[in-house]
Write an enzyme that holds these catalytic residues in place. Structure first.
Site, PDB file in Angstrom:
ATOM      1  CG  ASP A 185      -1.906   1.067   1.308  1.00  0.00           C
ATOM      2  OD1 ASP A 185      -2.800   1.048   0.452  1.00  0.00           O
ATOM      3  OD2 ASP A 185      -1.831   1.949   2.194  1.00  0.00           O
ATOM      4  CD  GLU A 230      15.137 -14.002   4.566  1.00  0.00           C
ATOM      5  OE1 GLU A 230      14.113 -14.404   5.182  1.00  0.00           O
ATOM      6  OE2 GLU A 230      15.799 -13.020   4.937  1.00  0.00           O
TER       7      GLU A 230
HETATM    8  C1  NOJ Z   1      -4.520   2.958  -0.812  1.00  0.00           C
HETATM    9  C2  NOJ Z   1      -5.653   2.042  -0.477  1.00  0.00           C
HETATM   10  O1  NOJ Z   1      -5.997   1.321  -1.633  1.00  0.00           O
HETATM   11  C3  NOJ Z   1      -6.767   2.904   0.043  1.00  0.00           C
HETATM   12  O2  NOJ Z   1      -7.944   2.179   0.200  1.00  0.00           O
HETATM   13  C4  NOJ Z   1      -6.315   3.535   1.329  1.00  0.00           C
HETATM   14  O3  NOJ Z   1      -7.294   4.468   1.754  1.00  0.00           O
HETATM   15  C5  NOJ Z   1      -4.995   4.280   1.164  1.00  0.00           C
HETATM   16  N1  NOJ Z   1      -4.041   3.549   0.392  1.00  0.00           N
HETATM   17  C6  NOJ Z   1      -4.372   4.568   2.520  1.00  0.00           C
HETATM   18  O4  NOJ Z   1      -3.900   3.395   3.096  1.00  0.00           O
END
Ligand code: NOJ
Ligand code: CA
Length: 546
Positions: free
Chosen positions: A206, A256
């Site tokens: 993310d 790993e």
């Molecule tokens: C991207 C994620 O897909 C989204 O749903 C989220 O709100 C933001 N990153 C923050 O983590």
């Protein structure tokens, strides 16, 4: 049977995104859960996907749909236990399906043990060095350290009761971590090993372009910082070169394992900066969101495909294609709204959401028809395709969720500028009738509209012309047909998108005009019935030549 030891599986995988809270609810509390996923194994197998990616299922107060993680190495008790997780992984593997989990390294939740410790510790303490704490400006430090704004709207700083401020790019419940701190770096490597040891095959990372920041003073004014993509690594918050050191160390962890663990970066960066995230020394693959942003126009599709292919050449990785995810209005809806000159479907859909789906008028059938045609384009491309749960049903965005039901902080923080992302996160309809349309025994955490029943899995399974049936056929055919990673454009009418893959597999799409002639060959699959052997408008056919 799928060979789970193949280290290159991800290059051409079809990955199905599960938003766990909205997939299937096994214990009738209105919230989808891990045993719910396990209970739908037959569905996933029949669909024919290579992997599932699970949005976060970790303990969370759901300030941002689970992207506010309290504990990276556990399961939210409402979604199950670690034993349920293990059982789910085993069932998926038994069915030849790999498992990708979401890692959220840019920020924790404000309930994470580290953040609680930071709040309980004095300014300047080691506990506060794991986050980004600063003194405020003005007399008594009552003003935030700078004028930067959060991605969800409102200030990016929140004051603590004792007076210092902490930085949060997203909601205030999502404090950003300090990635200059070696303890933070070490802890995430531990988390990666924790899940890899449990059999997880890969990670979706993310906000992969966040993490490393330049928070030195003086701060640039927000006016200079608001534009995220500079394309040169100079932005204080995004896409700094230093982030690749982090991913090189993650790569060492992935390697790993045998086969090495896979990773895909969610990195909204300038196209010329994408390759580094996707490199073999880094995460290995990066999302390309251009297709999700594209309008239903032949020139958009050509441009986006060319740019994805250029990515493949530059990074040596395979590129990714997607029409939707949990952050964007559903594709069937985007493609069913009228898009005027100078407008884009994404924007039009957001405006439509602000009017609770009343205006402009959505042409549901047209949107579904185009979304089906688009799915066949994506599934014929070299590289990896991500399918968001419900798109295989042709599901529409829910436009009229009542304000009181909204959960997304984007809705509450944007001051009315956005309705937010809940409309694509409404729990799936499995049966045409019954409580929560078979999602669970007792309601759904976001209300499902009456029309959901028409899109139920049960109804579509019985209908060979359904979108679900189209996806199933396409995925099965793709397994047989896809060879190599080549693509050759074929000259055709101006409004026709036509390319060939090796082995004589042609993909032909009529955008808006039609019916058009298909190349002489065997029609393997079409997204809409042919008219006298010709391809009608807003439709795609796969044809085998020779
Ligand atoms: C991207 C994620 O897909 C989204 O749903 C989220 O709100 C933001 N990153 C923050 O983590
Ligand atoms: Ca449940």
């Amino acid at each position: 049977m799928t060979d789970l030891s193949d280290p290159t599986w991800w290059r051409s995988a079809v990955v199905y995104q599960i938003y766990p809270r909205s997939f299937a609810d096994s214990n009738a509390d209105g919230i989808g859960d891990l045993p719910g996923i396990t209970s739908r194994m037959g569905y996933l197998r029949e669909l024919g996907v290579d992997a599932v990616w699970l949005s976060p299922f970790y303990p969370s107060a759901l300030a941002d749909g689970g992207y506010d993680v309290d504990d990276y190495r556990d399961v939210d008790p409402r979604l199950g236990t670690l034993a349920d997780f293990d059982a789910m992984v085993e069932a998926l593997h038994d069915n030849g399906i790999r498992v990708v989990v979401d890692i959220v390294p840019n920020h924790t939740s404000d309930r994470h043990a580290w953040f609680r410790e930071a709040l309980a510790s004095p300014a300047g303490s080691a506990a506060r060095q794991r986050y980004i704490f600063r003194d405020g400006r003005g007399p008594g430090g009552v003003l935030p350290p700078n004028d930067w704004e959060s991605g969800f709207g409102g200030p990016a700083w929140e004051r603590t009761p004792e007076g210092q401020w902490y930085f949060h790019h997203f909601a205030r419940e999502q404090p950003d971590l300090n990635w200059d701190n070696p303890e933070v770096r070490a802890d995430f490597r531990t988390t990666l090993r924790f899940w890899a040891d449990r059999g997880v095959d890969g990670f979706r990372v993310d906000v992969a372009h966040g993490l490393v920041k330049d928070m030195s003073e003086p701060f640039d004014p927000w006016a200079d910082v608001a534009q995220m993509q500079r394309g040169d690594g100079s932005h204080p918050l995004w896409d700094r070169d230093g982030v690749h050191e982090v991913y090189a160390s993650w790569r060492a962890v992935f390697d790993e394992y045998d086969p090495p663990r896979f990773a895909v970066a969610e990195a909204s960066v300038h196209p010329r900066r994408r390759a580094r995230y996707a490199s073999a020394e880094g995460l290995g693959q990066a999302f390309n969101f251009e297709m999700q942003e594209a309008d239903w126009r032949v020139e958009d599709y050509r441009r986006v495909i060319d740019s994805g292919l250029a990515d493949m050449r530059e990074s040596g990785s395979s590129t990714t294609w997607l029409l939707g995810c949990h952050d964007t209005p559903r594709v069937a809806t985007r493609y069913g709204l009228p898009v005027g000159p100078g407008e884009h479907a994404q924007q039009v859909a957001r405006q439509w959401l602000l009017r609770d789906g009343a205006e402009p008028v959505l042409d549901r059938a047209l949107g579904e028809r185009r979304a089906r045609a688009a799915a066949l384009v994506l599934l014929a491309l070299p590289g990896s395709t991500y399918v968001y749960q419900g798109d295989e049903l042709g599901l529409h965005e829910v436009g009229d969720l009542p304000a009181a039901a909204l959960q997304d902080p984007m809705a509450s923080r944007s001051g009315g500028a956005e309705k937010g992302r809940d409309g694509c996160r409404v729990p799936l309809p499995w049966t045409a009738q019954g409580p929560s349309f078979g999602f669970g025994g007792n309601g759904a955490h976001l209300p499902q509209p009456a029309w959901f029943g028409r899109y139920a899995v049960q109804s579509q399974e019985a209908d060979p012309s359904s979108t679900l049936a189209l996806y199933r056929s396409a995925l099965a055919l793709r397994r047989r047909l896809a060879r190599g990673e080549d693509l050759a454009w074929v000259e055709d009418e101006p409004q026709v998108l036509h390319f060939a893959r090796s082995g004589g597999w042609h993909c032909v799409t009529a955008f808006g005009n039609g019916p058009v002639a298909l190349p002489a060959g065997q029609v393997l699959l079409a997204s809409a019935p042919l008219e006298d052997g010709r391809l009608p408008a807003d439709a795609t056919a796969w044809v085998r030549m020779g």
